[in-house]
Scaffold this active site. Structure first.
Site, PDB file in Angstrom:
ATOM      1  N   SER A   1       0.760  -1.152  -0.109  1.00 30.62           N
ATOM      2  CA  SER A   1      -0.021   0.136  -0.171  1.00 30.62           C
ATOM      3  C   SER A   1       0.870   1.059   0.009  1.00 30.62           C
ATOM      4  O   SER A   1       1.866   1.228   0.500  1.00 30.62           O
ATOM      5  CB  SER A   1      -0.869   0.032   1.334  1.00 30.62           C
TER       6      SER A   1
ATOM      7  N   GLY B   1       4.420   1.755   2.285  1.00 26.58           N
ATOM      8  CA  GLY B   1       5.333   2.306   1.324  1.00 26.58           C
ATOM      9  C   GLY B   1       6.087   3.444   1.836  1.00 26.58           C
ATOM     10  O   GLY B   1       7.434   3.881   2.077  1.00 26.58           O
TER      11      GLY B   1
ATOM     12  N   GLU C   1       6.946  -0.223  -4.544  1.00 35.30           N
ATOM     13  CA  GLU C   1       5.795  -0.096  -5.500  1.00 35.30           C
ATOM     14  C   GLU C   1       4.471  -0.028  -4.756  1.00 35.30           C
ATOM     15  O   GLU C   1       4.244  -1.103  -3.999  1.00 35.30           O
ATOM     16  CB  GLU C   1       5.882  -1.345  -6.032  1.00 35.30           C
TER      17      GLU C   1
ATOM     18  N   CYS D   1      -1.762  -5.066  -9.176  1.00 35.55           N
ATOM     19  CA  CYS D   1      -1.393  -3.407  -9.219  1.00 35.55           C
ATOM     20  C   CYS D   1      -1.510  -2.952 -10.422  1.00 35.55           C
ATOM     21  O   CYS D   1      -1.469  -1.779 -10.608  1.00 35.55           O
ATOM     22  CB  CYS D   1       0.031  -3.510  -8.497  1.00 35.55           C
TER      23      CYS D   1
ATOM     24  N   GLU E   1      -6.767   4.662  -5.650  1.00 35.54           N
ATOM     25  CA  GLU E   1      -6.874   3.137  -6.120  1.00 35.54           C
ATOM     26  C   GLU E   1      -7.930   2.408  -5.070  1.00 35.54           C
ATOM     27  O   GLU E   1      -7.641   2.848  -3.724  1.00 35.54           O
ATOM     28  CB  GLU E   1      -5.453   2.725  -5.398  1.00 35.54           C
TER      29      GLU E   1
HETATM   30  P1  NAP Z   1       0.468  -3.426   3.339  1.00 37.20           P
HETATM   31  O1  NAP Z   1      -0.490  -2.969   4.370  1.00 37.20           O
HETATM   32  O2  NAP Z   1       1.059  -2.186   2.670  1.00 37.20           O
HETATM   33  O3  NAP Z   1       1.364  -4.260   3.895  1.00 37.20           O
HETATM   34  C1  NAP Z   1       2.684  -4.849   3.134  1.00 37.20           C
HETATM   35  C2  NAP Z   1       3.661  -5.182   4.254  1.00 37.20           C
HETATM   36  O4  NAP Z   1       4.082  -4.136   4.800  1.00 37.20           O
HETATM   37  C3  NAP Z   1       3.121  -6.182   5.331  1.00 37.20           C
HETATM   38  O5  NAP Z   1       4.190  -7.020   5.695  1.00 37.20           O
HETATM   39  C4  NAP Z   1       2.986  -5.287   6.666  1.00 37.20           C
HETATM   40  O6  NAP Z   1       3.368  -5.716   7.687  1.00 37.20           O
HETATM   41  C5  NAP Z   1       4.008  -4.367   6.440  1.00 37.20           C
HETATM   42  N1  NAP Z   1       3.756  -2.993   6.979  1.00 37.20           N
HETATM   43  C6  NAP Z   1       2.532  -2.098   6.721  1.00 37.20           C
HETATM   44  N2  NAP Z   1       2.610  -1.093   7.303  1.00 37.20           N
HETATM   45  C7  NAP Z   1       4.091  -0.949   7.833  1.00 37.20           C
HETATM   46  C8  NAP Z   1       4.610   0.113   8.420  1.00 37.20           C
HETATM   47  N3  NAP Z   1       4.077   1.458   8.925  1.00 37.20           N
HETATM   48  N4  NAP Z   1       5.910  -0.280   8.931  1.00 37.20           N
HETATM   49  C9  NAP Z   1       6.628  -1.445   8.616  1.00 37.20           C
HETATM   50  N5  NAP Z   1       5.970  -2.246   7.895  1.00 37.20           N
HETATM   51  C10 NAP Z   1       4.651  -2.103   7.503  1.00 37.20           C
HETATM   52  O7  NAP Z   1      -0.044  -4.112   2.177  1.00 37.20           O
HETATM   53  P2  NAP Z   1      -0.884  -5.585   2.278  1.00 37.20           P
HETATM   54  O8  NAP Z   1      -1.172  -6.048   3.620  1.00 37.20           O
HETATM   55  O9  NAP Z   1      -0.387  -6.208   1.287  1.00 37.20           O
HETATM   56  O10 NAP Z   1      -2.572  -5.195   1.845  1.00 37.20           O
HETATM   57  C11 NAP Z   1      -3.191  -3.965   2.266  1.00 37.20           C
HETATM   58  C12 NAP Z   1      -3.569  -2.930   1.005  1.00 37.20           C
HETATM   59  O11 NAP Z   1      -2.366  -2.681   0.590  1.00 37.20           O
HETATM   60  C13 NAP Z   1      -4.529  -3.740  -0.047  1.00 37.20           C
HETATM   61  O12 NAP Z   1      -5.844  -3.520   0.364  1.00 37.20           O
HETATM   62  C14 NAP Z   1      -4.149  -2.815  -0.807  1.00 37.20           C
HETATM   63  O13 NAP Z   1      -4.828  -1.517  -0.912  1.00 37.20           O
HETATM   64  C15 NAP Z   1      -2.745  -2.411  -0.975  1.00 37.20           C
HETATM   65  N6  NAP Z   1      -1.775  -3.268  -1.655  1.00 37.20           N
HETATM   66  C16 NAP Z   1      -1.275  -2.635  -2.980  1.00 37.20           C
HETATM   67  C17 NAP Z   1      -0.574  -3.541  -3.913  1.00 37.20           C
HETATM   68  C18 NAP Z   1      -0.160  -3.128  -5.161  1.00 37.20           C
HETATM   69  O14 NAP Z   1       0.111  -3.901  -6.098  1.00 37.20           O
HETATM   70  N7  NAP Z   1       0.373  -1.976  -5.155  1.00 37.20           N
HETATM   71  C19 NAP Z   1      -0.215  -4.920  -3.690  1.00 37.20           C
HETATM   72  C20 NAP Z   1      -0.962  -5.264  -2.418  1.00 37.20           C
HETATM   73  C21 NAP Z   1      -1.602  -4.692  -1.532  1.00 37.20           C
HETATM   74  P3  NAP Z   1       2.063  -6.376   8.795  1.00 37.20           P
HETATM   75  O15 NAP Z   1       0.889  -6.891   7.785  1.00 37.20           O
HETATM   76  O16 NAP Z   1       2.658  -7.487   9.451  1.00 37.20           O
HETATM   77  O17 NAP Z   1       1.428  -5.543   9.465  1.00 37.20           O
END
Ligand code: NAP
Length: 522
Positions: free
Chosen positions: A235, A239, A258, A295, A386
């Site tokens: 997300s 990121g 990304e 994505c 998004e």
């Molecule tokens: P995410 O929330 O961005 O998390 C991805 C990874 O980063 C997880 O391992 C998470 O750890 C870690 N993380 C999250 N916030 C962090 C922080 N503040 N500090 C350190 N590490 C952190 O993504 P997701 O769990 O895959 O999915 C949630 C949302 O992300 C989706 O609903 C979508 O909107 C988006 N997403 C976008 C893409 C894309 O292609 N751009 C791909 C996947 C997801 P934990 O889960 O252990 O907390």
């Protein structure tokens, strides 16, 4: 067998007392294994091991590293059925997708191995004109890399995915922060990597895998002074948080994040007039592919008002409503999809085109399409956000001028697509096409953006906020450039020069010698 433990190099470890389970979204229940979140000491131990391993790993020849990458692919294939089974259980993704993503992951590892065997990836440049210093430059690895597994690609963008494959190819050890949604898949993939490392004589610590269900493990990892770069897919929020954390370290390090995209599609009138029905069918499929959790999902379709656009919208609505909904990756992601959709749908000025009206099973995503006038889209950036799932916005611009304005206002994107059936029209809409090209990392003609080839020429990146650094790609062979840095050797003794820079060119690689590309010796 899944142990639930962390791999600290070759050692399995579970020193902590925070545990968690993964979830089967199809069965709507937890899976059996219990995973142990890594402690701060375990994170540190893994990174220290990686730093130690770097000393010998960076000295391995390209051929030795190629053998390691090929061995990982072979070990994965040796356990293919178990891997695909846990992948499907933890992600809800169907069999065809598990087969495709698995093949892509093994193929990607082998593609990097081929790149290493060919050898020119080190970008050797030699400048030694008469009367000037002899300067020879090549790329060398950065050091230990932290990789964050992505929720939506448990194989290809996770433990042994593109970030890991490219970093290991460069000569950098990898510490993975496993994604909590697929910790079991992550452990089995890690087992294959560790087996391959042992079989090919790689140092202990060249690869580690850390479990976690919260953000601390990732934070400790990024803050550790011996981590030198970070690869992330997920997300925007996460990121950006990781980028800030890395920038605020005493030694700032790059985060290649990304962070998502709405992948605008410029549907020019000729394309909709000639085969609007066909495009509607293709786009209904593309918007719902992987339940919209790509994505490169087409979240935005731009057209100019008229009968052809109206007919396209109507057909897209009909087609998308007929498709069977899919299960999403987890209950949280399904909830997040509904929340971000509700936020868009709470805005004024849109028209609902269609949505799936039937009953949904738990964790399934309801596909939906809306349309919005160009003027409203220009005024309200909530329509630009998004929505991670099977949702798309069609923007009806009143004329070419408004279409140009919309495109000039768009934020950075991974992809942009042009649909067209008349060459002359490409000139007519040149300004719009140029604006779109400037905004994206990959521009596509007459196709759908979903589906990313792994090849040397691929760019899976793009201007902020699609990524944190538009100069790089996370897919394709040039993904290795994120983990390397140049070093120039000035008047350096021949015996100490790396093989890639020696006068006789013993590796036979393509080098730039005084401005000319050649495989010859000097
Ligand atoms: P995410 O929330 O961005 O998390 C991805 C990874 O980063 C997880 O391992 C998470 O750890 C870690 N993380 C999250 N916030 C962090 C922080 N503040 N500090 C350190 N590490 C952190 O993504 P997701 O769990 O895959 O999915 C949630 C949302 O992300 C989706 O609903 C979508 O909107 C988006 N997403 C976008 C893409 C894309 O292609 N751009 C791909 C996947 C997801 P934990 O889960 O252990 O907390």
């Amino acid at each position: 067998m899944i142990t639930g433990k962390n791999y600290l190099g070759e050692e399995l470890s579970n020193k902590g007392n925070i545990t968690f389970k993964t979830f089967n979204p199809n069965q709507n229940k937890e899976t059996a294994p219990v995973f142990f979140e890594a402690t701060k000491e375990e994170v540190s131990f893994a990174v220290e091991k990686a730093a130690k391993a770097f000393e010998s790993y960076k000295k391995k020849t390209d051929i030795e590293r190629a053998e390691f990458l090929e061995a990982i692919a072979t070990e994965l294939e040796a356990n293919a059925e178990a891997l695909k089974e846990i992948y499907r259980a933890e992600s809800g993704l169907p069999e065809g997708r598990s087969n495709g993503e698995f093949a892509r992951t093994a193929g990607q590892l082998r593609a990097f191995a081929e790149m290493l065997k060919e050898g020119s990836w080190v970008e050797a440049i030699i400048s030694n004109p008469e009367g000037k210093p002899d300067i020879r430059r090549m790329q060398v690895p950065f050091g230990p890399v932290a990789v964050f597994g992505a929720s939506n690609f448990p194989f290809a963008f996770s433990t042994a995915g593109g970030d890991t494959a490219s970093a290991l190819a460069s000569g950098s050890p990898v510490v993975v922060k496993s994604h909590p949604l697929h910790a079991g898949t992550g452990e089995l993939v890690s087992e294959a990597i560790i087996k391959a490392a042992k079989k090919t004589g790689m140092p202990d610590g060249v690869f580690s895998n850390l479990n976690s269900k919260g953000i601390e493990v990732g934070e400790w990892l990024v803050k550790h002074p011996k981590i030198k770069a970070v690869g992330f897919t997920g997300s925007f929020k996460a990121g950006m948080a990781l980028s800030k954390l890395a920038a605020n370290r005493p030694e700032p390090i790059p985060v290649y994040a990304e962070m998502g995209s709405i992948n605008p599609v410029l549907a020019l009138p000729s394309a909709l007039e000639e085969k609007g029905e066909v495009w509607a069918e293709h786009y209904a499929g593309s918007i719902t592919a992987g339940c919209g959790q790509f994505c490169t999902n087409p979240g935005l379709i731009l057209g100019v008002e008229g009968e052809a656009l109206d007919a396209f919208i109507e057909k897209l609505g009909e087609d998308i409503a007929k498709l069977a909904p899919g299960v999403m990756l987890s209950p949280e992601i399904q909830k997040q999809y509904e929340n971000s959709k509700s936020e868009v749908l709470s805005q004024d000025g849109y028209t609902q085109v269609s949505k799936f009206e039937g009953e949904l099973q738990p964790n399934y995503g309801r596909q939906e399409v809306i349309s919005v006038p160009g003027a409203t889209f220009l005024q309200n950036t909530n329509f630009h956000k998004e929505v991670f799932g099977p949702f798309s916005v069609v923007v009806k611009c009143k004329d070419k001028g408004q279409l140009n304005e919309v495109l000039q206002q768009l934020e950075g994107q991974l992809t942009g697509t042009v649909l067209n059936a008349d060459e002359k029209e490409l000139q007519e809409y040149k300004e719009a096409i140029d604006s779109l090209t400037e905004t994206v990392g990959r521009i596509i003609y007459n196709s759908v953006p979903t589906g990313v080839e792994v090849c040397a020429a691929m760019t899976h990146g793009g201007p902020f906020p699609a990524t944190s650094n538009a100069k790089f790609t996370s897919v394709g062979l040039t993904a290795v450039q994120r983990w390397i840095r140049p070093v120039s050797f000035q008047d350096w003794p021949e015996t100490l020069l790396p093989g890639a820079l020696k006068t006789e060119n013993p590796l036979g690689i393509l080098r730039n010698v005084n401005g000319k590309y050649t495989t010859d010796s000097l």
